[in-house]
Design a protein around this motif. Structure first.
Motif, PDB file in Angstrom:
ATOM      1  N   GLU A   1       0.654  -1.330  -0.084  1.00 48.52           N
ATOM      2  CA  GLU A   1       0.058  -0.048   0.076  1.00 48.52           C
ATOM      3  C   GLU A   1       0.737   1.186  -0.127  1.00 48.52           C
ATOM      4  O   GLU A   1       0.498   2.462  -0.447  1.00 48.52           O
ATOM      5  CB  GLU A   1      -0.992  -0.134   1.262  1.00 48.52           C
ATOM      6  CG  GLU A   1      -1.967  -1.131   1.211  1.00 48.52           C
ATOM      7  CD  GLU A   1      -3.013  -0.674   0.038  1.00 48.52           C
ATOM      8  OE1 GLU A   1      -3.263   0.502  -0.321  1.00 48.52           O
ATOM      9  OE2 GLU A   1      -3.661  -1.568  -0.640  1.00 48.52           O
ATOM     10  N   ILE A   2       2.078   0.985   0.727  1.00 48.31           N
ATOM     11  CA  ILE A   2       2.890   2.254   0.853  1.00 48.31           C
ATOM     12  C   ILE A   2       3.893   2.593  -0.199  1.00 48.31           C
ATOM     13  O   ILE A   2       4.245   3.477  -0.871  1.00 48.31           O
ATOM     14  CB  ILE A   2       3.783   2.319   2.069  1.00 48.31           C
ATOM     15  CG1 ILE A   2       2.753   2.317   3.306  1.00 48.31           C
ATOM     16  CG2 ILE A   2       4.767   3.465   2.218  1.00 48.31           C
ATOM     17  CD1 ILE A   2       3.190   1.917   4.633  1.00 48.31           C
ATOM     18  N   LYS A   3       4.159   1.298  -1.090  1.00 47.08           N
ATOM     19  CA  LYS A   3       5.318   1.192  -1.918  1.00 47.08           C
ATOM     20  C   LYS A   3       4.964   2.363  -3.513  1.00 47.08           C
ATOM     21  O   LYS A   3       5.695   2.903  -3.720  1.00 47.08           O
ATOM     22  CB  LYS A   3       5.521  -0.222  -2.412  1.00 47.08           C
ATOM     23  CG  LYS A   3       6.822  -0.113  -3.215  1.00 47.08           C
ATOM     24  CD  LYS A   3       7.101  -1.679  -3.469  1.00 47.08           C
ATOM     25  CE  LYS A   3       8.354  -1.716  -4.151  1.00 47.08           C
ATOM     26  NZ  LYS A   3       8.766  -3.280  -4.450  1.00 47.08           N
ATOM     27  N   ASN A   4       3.697   2.342  -3.672  1.00 46.32           N
ATOM     28  CA  ASN A   4       3.259   2.962  -4.938  1.00 46.32           C
ATOM     29  C   ASN A   4       3.655   4.302  -4.509  1.00 46.32           C
ATOM     30  O   ASN A   4       4.073   5.189  -5.539  1.00 46.32           O
ATOM     31  CB  ASN A   4       1.990   2.236  -5.522  1.00 46.32           C
ATOM     32  CG  ASN A   4       2.147   1.239  -5.795  1.00 46.32           C
ATOM     33  OD1 ASN A   4       3.221   0.535  -6.413  1.00 46.32           O
ATOM     34  ND2 ASN A   4       0.668   0.249  -5.886  1.00 46.32           N
ATOM     35  N   PRO A   5       2.778   4.897  -3.743  1.00 48.15           N
ATOM     36  CA  PRO A   5       2.575   6.437  -3.391  1.00 48.15           C
ATOM     37  C   PRO A   5       4.127   6.889  -3.181  1.00 48.15           C
ATOM     38  O   PRO A   5       4.576   7.885  -3.518  1.00 48.15           O
ATOM     39  CB  PRO A   5       1.802   6.553  -2.255  1.00 48.15           C
ATOM     40  CG  PRO A   5       0.827   5.113  -2.172  1.00 48.15           C
ATOM     41  CD  PRO A   5       1.743   4.223  -2.728  1.00 48.15           C
ATOM     42  N   LEU A   6       5.024   6.040  -2.486  1.00 48.99           N
ATOM     43  CA  LEU A   6       6.402   6.386  -2.122  1.00 48.99           C
ATOM     44  C   LEU A   6       7.338   6.317  -3.406  1.00 48.99           C
ATOM     45  O   LEU A   6       7.746   7.255  -3.660  1.00 48.99           O
ATOM     46  CB  LEU A   6       6.841   5.357  -1.216  1.00 48.99           C
ATOM     47  CG  LEU A   6       8.273   5.807  -0.971  1.00 48.99           C
ATOM     48  CD1 LEU A   6       8.473   6.965   0.000  1.00 48.99           C
ATOM     49  CD2 LEU A   6       9.069   4.444   0.040  1.00 48.99           C
TER      50      LEU A   6
END
Length: 459
Positions: A255-260
């Protein structure tokens, strides 16, 4: 009303003792009665034969006075209550005493005999070969009272019954106390222990003395079962925690990897666009970039924890992996501290995943260096086994935290993911090795890793 096993066993013992005591008592009374009657019969026969022999000559010579003396002497004997002497024609020569109830008397009658010689030659008389013959000249009857025998038997019976009752009483009390002490109390303690264990208290230990009997062995078995149950429960809880943590970590990382990735790409373009901006703007961009790197590091830990450990096995030297681990760490983290490397030479090669094992060593060495805060002594030692020891002289870890040191998301640092040691633990377990930790607050912490040699390990 329910009876416990101790009462049942005591009852069976008491019944057995009563049966055995009654049987032995009956046999003793029978034997005693037989012995007394035999003794009485032998005495009576001896007396009546003796008085019969004494009456021979008074009857032959018709000496009534002597017969009276013999009769009175017989009456005076113990237990003799009646005496009668008759000649061969049945005439009463002497009679004295009284007859009693036939149930309490015993009569003995024997003939009074006299010797007579037949016709013999002079030679037979001289050589003593004359034939002797006897003739019946009368009879004597003695009546004995057996009341004294019966009284003695009654006394023996009363004493025997009293002894049996006392023996049964005291034996029953002793058996009851012994059964209660040796069987009932340990069984009750086992029952109490099983109830406590059933409630989930696996730290409980049976208070029964560990002896070599069945109950002692049962107590040892219960303690071993409790230990195994506790270990199984801990492993089950740990597995459930790991499964839940792995799922959460995997979902959170994705969930965090793409926005990051979008943030990192945006920062890259911002840096290009704002190269000529004032220093304070550049500093803010640098802070954002460092924050993004920390998030990336955190995500990598999450993904490493969530993924199953897949090993790429090679035959390698432990000392080389330790040296490579130091080389990949920046020199500044060791600033101000003393580094001691004590690597044993000629260690056997081991089958392992060198990258994974290096990950463990780097994590432990980095933690040790950070725990000392730029001062102290860091020692890394390898020895035959192979066994690797990493020690520091930092603040140490308290006992309450030490047992959770390998739990996921547990950390004593002000910052960190709490996954580093959990991942190390998983990697060593995947290698079928063992990792332990000892620590004393104020003195430092030591991690001990035991691996298997290439000949012993099978993957």
């Amino acid at each position: 009303m329910q009876f416990g096993i101790d009462k049942k066993i005591s009852f069976l013992f008491i019944i057995s003792i009563i049966i055995m005591g009654t049987t032995l008592g009956s046999y003793f009374l029978w034997h005693e009665k037989k012995a007394l009657l035999f003794e009485f019969d032998e005495r009576a026969k001896a007396l009546v034969n003796s008085f019969a022999a004494s009456s021979e000559y008074p009857i032959l010579f018709g000496n009534s006075e002597m017969l009276s003396v013999i009769g009175e002497t017989a009456i005076s004997q113990k237990d003799i209550i009646f005496c009668e002497i008759k000649d061969e024609q049945g005439e009463i020569l002497f009679q004295a005493g009284t007859r009693q109830d036939s149930r309490h008397i015993k009569q003995y009658t024997v003939p009074i005999l006299s010797e007579r010689f037949g016709e013999e030659t002079q030679e037979e008389m001289f050589l003593g070969a004359a034939k002797k013959e006897t003739q019946k000249i009368g009879r004597i009857s003695l009546i004995f009272s057996i009341s004294s025998i019966e009284q003695r038997l009654d006394n023996v019976q009363h004493v025997t019954i009293l002894i049996i009752i006392l023996a049964i009483l005291f034996t029953s009390i002793a058996i009851t106390l012994l059964v209660r002490f040796m069987l009932a109390r340990p069984i009750n303690e086992l029952l109490t222990g099983t109830k406590i264990i059933a409630q989930g208290n696996f730290d409980y230990h049976m208070p029964i003395k560990k002896n070599n009997d069945e109950i002692g062995q049962l107590s040892i078995a219960f303690d071993q079962m409790t230990t195994d149950l506790k270990s199984f429960k801990d492993k089950l809880v740990k597995s459930e925690k790991l499964a839940a943590a792995s799922q959460i970590a995997s979902e959170a990382a994705h969930e965090i990897k793409n926005p990051l990735s979008i943030i990192k790409a945006g920062l890259y373009y911002l840096k290009k666009i704002m190269e000529d901006e004032p220093k304070n703007v550049q500093d803010v961009l640098l802070q954002i970039d460092n924050a993004a790197d920390r998030i990336t590091f955190y995500l990598n830990d999450l993904l490493s924890f969530a993924k199953p450990i897949v090993l790429k096995i090679e035959l390698v030297e432990v000392n080389k992996i330790l040296e490579d681990s130091f080389k990949e760490l920046p020199d500044e983290i060791f600033s101000g501290m003393k580094i001691i490397k004590n690597f044993a030479p000629d260690l056997p090669q081991i089958k392992c995943d060198p990258q994974r094992l290096k990950q463990v060593f780097i994590n432990l060495i980095k933690n040790a260096a950070e725990a000392m805060g730029g001062k102290g002594e860091l020692m890394v030692k390898s020895e035959d086994g192979p066994c690797i020891t990493i020690s520091d002289t930092g603040a140490g870890i308290s006992e309450q935290y030490l047992q959770h040191i390998f739990d996921p998301f547990f950390t004593t640092k002000g910052k960190g993911t709490g996954l580093g040691l959990a991942i190390c633990h998983r990697i060593i377990e995947a290698h079928k090795g063992e990792i332990k930790v000892t620590s004393k607050p104020g003195q430092g912490t030591t991690f001990i890793i035991k691996m298997r040699t290439g000949l012993e390990s099978e993957f």
